[in-house]
Design a protein around this motif. Structure first.
Motif, short mmCIF file in Angstrom:
data_model
loop_
_atom_site.label_atom_id
_atom_site.label_comp_id
_atom_site.label_asym_id
_atom_site.label_seq_id
_atom_site.Cartn_x
_atom_site.Cartn_y
_atom_site.Cartn_z
N LYS A 303 -17.84 23.11 -4.17
CA LYS A 303 -17.65 23.17 -5.62
C LYS A 303 -17.03 21.87 -6.10
O LYS A 303 -16.76 20.97 -5.31
CB LYS A 303 -16.78 24.37 -5.97
N TYR A 304 -16.83 21.78 -7.40
CA TYR A 304 -16.17 20.60 -7.95
C TYR A 304 -14.80 20.39 -7.30
O TYR A 304 -14.03 21.34 -7.13
CB TYR A 304 -15.98 20.74 -9.46
N GLN A 305 -14.51 19.13 -6.98
CA GLN A 305 -13.21 18.79 -6.39
C GLN A 305 -12.27 18.15 -7.41
O GLN A 305 -11.06 18.11 -7.20
CB GLN A 305 -13.40 17.82 -5.21
N ILE A 306 -12.83 17.61 -8.49
CA ILE A 306 -12.02 17.01 -9.55
C ILE A 306 -12.54 17.55 -10.88
O ILE A 306 -13.75 17.55 -11.13
CB ILE A 306 -12.10 15.47 -9.53
N GLY A 307 -11.62 18.01 -11.72
CA GLY A 307 -11.99 18.49 -13.04
C GLY A 307 -11.04 17.96 -14.10
O GLY A 307 -9.83 18.20 -14.04
N VAL A 308 -11.58 17.21 -15.06
CA VAL A 308 -10.78 16.65 -16.15
C VAL A 308 -11.32 17.19 -17.46
O VAL A 308 -12.52 17.14 -17.72
CB VAL A 308 -10.85 15.10 -16.15
N GLN A 309 -10.41 17.70 -18.29
CA GLN A 309 -10.81 18.24 -19.59
C GLN A 309 -9.94 17.65 -20.69
O GLN A 309 -8.74 17.45 -20.50
CB GLN A 309 -10.65 19.75 -19.58
N MET A 310 -10.56 17.37 -21.82
CA MET A 310 -9.84 16.94 -23.02
C MET A 310 -10.33 17.82 -24.16
O MET A 310 -11.50 17.77 -24.53
CB MET A 310 -10.13 15.47 -23.32
N THR A 311 -9.44 18.64 -24.68
CA THR A 311 -9.84 19.57 -25.74
C THR A 311 -8.69 19.83 -26.68
O THR A 311 -7.53 19.86 -26.28
CB THR A 311 -10.32 20.91 -25.14
N SER A 312 -9.01 20.01 -27.95
CA SER A 312 -8.00 20.33 -28.95
C SER A 312 -7.86 21.83 -29.16
O SER A 312 -7.02 22.28 -29.93
CB SER A 312 -8.35 19.65 -30.29
N ALA A 313 -8.68 22.63 -28.46
CA ALA A 313 -8.59 24.09 -28.58
C ALA A 313 -7.38 24.60 -27.80
O ALA A 313 -7.17 24.21 -26.66
CB ALA A 313 -9.87 24.74 -28.04
#
Length: 376
Positions: A303-313
């Motif tokens: 599966k994904y090993q790195i996850g980056v998120q940018m959200t204003s929610a």
């Protein structure tokens, strides 16, 4: 004897507290005074010691790691990234440098991506975010937040889309990546003819980067396909070329699953990373191949090993836009122990800075190599 026993107990507690502190406390938190002579990498690494700034720093570091360590990187982008021209700021350069292997975005990005090519120049302008939309309507100005353009731009783009979607190469069943690949081919040729910089789809076509669309009917590109379908239904026998375009969604999902599986075995360092810019369906689609492979198709997979998120929610609203990458571990979308961060901010405030820092570092290495081998 009781005193000695009590003393021993206190020492044991002290040792336990010390052990917990070593386990729980990370690096010392400190900020580096700015002098104005730092490069952007130093500012990101040393000028964000805590809180939201620390999350921003972690996002930069994880994106840098994914690119530097040759992870296969997928990106989802919400919002009108082409109308605003943010795609030209950082996403197109990332595609050109080979950083992005695939992306997910709404159908609207395809439509707005065509405006510059159709007009032969950029006709999208700044407008007042708090302006009177009734006045804008009277002036035939279309507003997207704080940018706007004459309504004629939409009419001209509709004419172009109707013409393009009538071409023989579109009269078949296609995945959304094939659909965008063919649109990119048409836009690339038009941009070359009009001598204007290439947009997102033309660049993706040129570098063979697939662009998936989880909801192909949510933009005006597909509204023009709907018009052609209606014409086929009503006037089919009078059309020179029968309209037969269909979006094959099962094959589309299967294609993304295959791309994930391939990347985990045949590409880069065989590890996956993602950047989520915003949220919405494009985010969810980006994360679907892992459970589709393992849960639905019963194909064991990493599966994904790195996850980056940018959200204003806000995470408390329970929506898919706001949920942290770490929660996706419970769904089997990220590996246990994956490196993740969710930055509570609008990605349009952050990705230009991150993009500059990463591209600046690349320029530094390129300059060093050029100096080393100059004259050879």
């Amino acid at each position: 004897m009781g005193t000695r026993g009590h003393h021993t107990k206190k020492e044991t507690l002290k040792e336990r507290v010390s052990s917990l502190q070593k386990e729980l406390l990370g690096d010392v938190t400190h900020g580096q005074p700015l002098t104005g002579r730092e490069d952007i990498q130093q500012v990101l690494s040393q000028g964000h010691p805590a809180f939201g700034g620390k999350m921003f720093r972690q996002a930069y570091q994880l994106i840098r790691k994914a690119i530097g360590d040759d992870y296969t990187l997928f990106v989802s982008v919400a919002g009108p990234i082409t109308a605003s021209d943010y795609a030209r700021v950082w996403m197109i350069p990332f595609i050109e440098k080979g950083y992005i292997s695939a992306f997910t975005a709404s159908d609207a990005i395809s439509y707005h991506d065509a405006h510059d090519a159709v007009e032969g120049k950029r006709k999208i302008h700044d407008v007042d975010l708090y302006g009177d939309d009734g006045v804008y309507r009277d002036a035939q100005i279309i507003r997207i937040t704080d940018i706007g353009f004459p309504e004629d731009v939409l009419i001209n783009t509709d004419t172009f889309m109707t013409h393009v979607l009538s071409k023989p190469e579109f009269q078949r069943s296609v995945t959304t990546t094939e659909y965008r690949h063919q649109l990119g081919r048409q836009l690339h040729a038009l941009e070359e003819k009009k001598k204007i910089p290439h947009g997102l789809l033309a660049t993706a076509f040129q570098y063979d980067v697939p662009g998936f669309c989880p909801s192909p009917a949510d933009g005006s590109t597909f509204l023009n396909a709907m018009k052609l379908w209606v014409m086929q239904e009503r006037l089919g026998e009078h059309l020179d070329v029968p309209f037969q375009l269909q979006i094959d969604l099962p094959r589309d999902v299967y294609e993304f699953c295959a791309l994930h599986y391939w990347a985990q075995h045949k590409e880069g360092n065989n590890e996956l990373a993602y950047i989520v810019c915003g949220g919405g369906a494009v985010k969810n689609y980006l994360l679907q191949p892992e459970p589709a492979l393992e849960q639905i198709l019963l194909v064991p997979t990493k599966k994904y090993q790195i996850g980056v998120q940018m959200t204003s929610a806000p995470v408390t609203d329970g929506s898919l836009s706001s949920c942290w990458p770490s929660k996706a571990i419970s769904w089997g979308k990220l590996q246990k122990g994956a490196l993740t961060v969710s930055v509570p901010a609008d990605y349009t405030m952050l990705m230009s800075v991150v993009g500059h820092a990463i591209l600046k570092e690349r320029c530094t290495y390129e300059d060093a190599l050029r100096d080393q081998y100059r004259g050879d």
